[in-house]
Write a protein that holds these residues in place. Structure first.
Motif, short mmCIF file in Angstrom:
data_model
loop_
_atom_site.label_atom_id
_atom_site.label_comp_id
_atom_site.label_asym_id
_atom_site.label_seq_id
_atom_site.Cartn_x
_atom_site.Cartn_y
_atom_site.Cartn_z
N ARG A 61 27.70 24.84 19.11
CA ARG A 61 28.66 24.20 18.21
C ARG A 61 29.55 25.23 17.53
N VAL A 62 30.76 24.78 17.23
CA VAL A 62 31.68 25.51 16.35
C VAL A 62 32.03 24.56 15.22
N ASP A 63 31.76 24.97 14.00
CA ASP A 63 32.10 24.16 12.82
C ASP A 63 33.18 24.87 12.03
N ARG A 64 34.23 24.14 11.72
CA ARG A 64 35.38 24.72 11.01
C ARG A 64 35.74 23.85 9.82
N ALA A 65 35.67 24.45 8.63
CA ALA A 65 36.09 23.75 7.43
C ALA A 65 37.58 23.97 7.15
N ALA A 66 38.16 24.99 7.79
CA ALA A 66 39.58 25.26 7.59
C ALA A 66 40.41 24.05 8.01
N ALA A 67 41.36 23.69 7.17
CA ALA A 67 42.21 22.54 7.46
C ALA A 67 43.07 22.80 8.70
N PRO A 68 43.46 21.74 9.42
CA PRO A 68 44.33 21.92 10.59
C PRO A 68 45.59 22.70 10.22
N GLY A 69 45.93 23.67 11.05
CA GLY A 69 47.11 24.48 10.78
C GLY A 69 46.90 25.56 9.75
N ARG A 70 45.65 25.72 9.25
CA ARG A 70 45.40 26.72 8.20
C ARG A 70 44.53 27.87 8.72
N THR A 71 44.68 28.18 10.01
CA THR A 71 44.04 29.35 10.60
C THR A 71 45.13 30.27 11.13
N GLY A 72 45.13 31.52 10.68
CA GLY A 72 46.09 32.51 11.16
C GLY A 72 45.43 33.44 12.16
N PHE A 73 46.19 33.87 13.17
CA PHE A 73 45.65 34.73 14.22
C PHE A 73 46.65 35.85 14.48
N VAL A 74 46.19 37.10 14.36
CA VAL A 74 47.02 38.26 14.68
C VAL A 74 46.38 38.96 15.86
N PHE A 75 47.15 39.10 16.94
CA PHE A 75 46.62 39.65 18.18
C PHE A 75 46.83 41.17 18.24
N GLN A 76 46.33 41.78 19.32
CA GLN A 76 46.45 43.23 19.47
C GLN A 76 47.91 43.65 19.57
N ALA A 77 48.73 42.85 20.23
CA ALA A 77 50.17 43.08 20.29
C ALA A 77 50.85 42.10 19.32
N ALA A 78 52.04 42.45 18.88
CA ALA A 78 52.70 41.63 17.86
C ALA A 78 53.08 40.24 18.37
N THR A 79 53.28 40.07 19.69
CA THR A 79 53.59 38.79 20.34
C THR A 79 54.73 38.04 19.65
N LEU A 80 55.81 38.76 19.37
CA LEU A 80 56.98 38.14 18.75
C LEU A 80 57.95 37.65 19.83
N MET A 81 58.71 36.62 19.51
CA MET A 81 59.76 36.15 20.42
C MET A 81 60.88 37.19 20.41
N PRO A 82 61.16 37.84 21.53
CA PRO A 82 62.11 38.97 21.51
C PRO A 82 63.54 38.55 21.20
N TRP A 83 63.89 37.30 21.46
CA TRP A 83 65.27 36.84 21.24
C TRP A 83 65.51 36.36 19.81
N ALA A 84 64.44 36.27 19.00
CA ALA A 84 64.56 35.70 17.67
C ALA A 84 64.39 36.79 16.60
#
Length: 255
Positions: A61-84
């Motif tokens: 099981r995975v139990d999550r009390a965090a509200a939907p949309g209230r989890t932030g994730f930062v990856f190893q690379a910045a993963t930014l949209m290059p055109w924006a």
């Protein structure tokens, strides 16, 4: 005791061609900072994906009390949209959640200002240094005011000075939160783990199970000069010993 922000109970993940990861049991308390330490392939990033809800367990099981949309994730690379530009990149999760464009841009500007990029709102990723790009990625993760912030070695490719500055910024932003988000941080670096976190979990290389847990000394955010403190140095040596033991035990079992 407050309800856990996220927890894994007997979680197992099966991938073709390799032994299963797990079963894993861990609980992340509201507002705490936890470092996951282990060798490559120990399942650190898999645990983050489970906690984020990006991947279901094969068992358990995975139990999550965090509200939907209230989890932030930062990856190893910045993963930014290059055109924006930076503002558009940071506003994206708000707009996807249905926030009005004008409000999303305003909140993006505020988030960028908190990470020291208030003067680079219209800069494209190609115009940013690696450290600046990672600050934009951090601002994008923080703009939703997350209950849970997951960091997958985001500073590993940066030079040591930039890495230290970003860790100090992360502590500052976490300390200013009301309520403070829970943070789970993946790293190979035991010094980084001891400085950043209040608790460290060492993963077994073969199974991804928690092989050792260590409560780390000192207040968070860290006071100036904490890296010179004897308690910090002792905790670094202790955690390094735990990691070496976990890797040695896995090597013996593989043999």
């Amino acid at each position: 005791m407050a309800e856990a922000t996220a927890a894994l109970s007997g979680a197992v993940v099966r991938y073709p061609g390799r032994p299963p990861i797990g079963p894993i049991d861990l609980s992340i308390a509201p507002g705490e900072i936890v470092a996951l330490v282990g060798a490559s392939g120990a399942g650190k990033s898999t645990i983050l994906r489970l906690l984020a809800g990006l991947e279901p367990p094969s068992e358990g099981r995975v139990d999550r009390a965090a509200a939907p949309g209230r989890t932030g994730f930062v990856f190893q690379a910045a993963t930014l949209m290059p055109w924006a530009d930076a503002r558009t990149n940071v506003a994206l999760p708000l707009e996807l959640a249905g926030v009005a464009a004008s409000d999303a841009r305003r909140r993006a500007d505020e988030a960028l200002a908190t990470v020291g990029l208030g003067d680079r709102l219209t800069a494209r990723p190609r115009q940013l240094s690696g450290g600046m790009a990672m600050r934009v990625s951090l601002a994008r993760a923080l703009v939703t005011e997350p209950d849970l912030l997951l960091l997958d070695e985001p500073f590993a490719a940066l030079d040591s000075v930039t890495r230290r500055r970003l860790i100090e910024d992360l502590h500052r932003l976490w300390g200013a939160g009301s309520p403070r988000p829970a943070i789970v941080f993946v790293t190979h670096d035991v010094e980084e783990a001891v400085y950043l976190a209040g608790r460290a979990l060492v993963l077994d290389t073969a199974t991804g199970q928690v092989a050792a847990a260590r409560t780390l000394p000192g207040p968070l955010p860290r006071p100036e000069g904490w890296r010179m403190d004897g308690a910090y140095r002792a905790a670094v040596e202790g955690l390094a010993h735990d990691l070496a033991d976990a890797m040695t035990a896995s090597s013996r079992e593989a043999a």
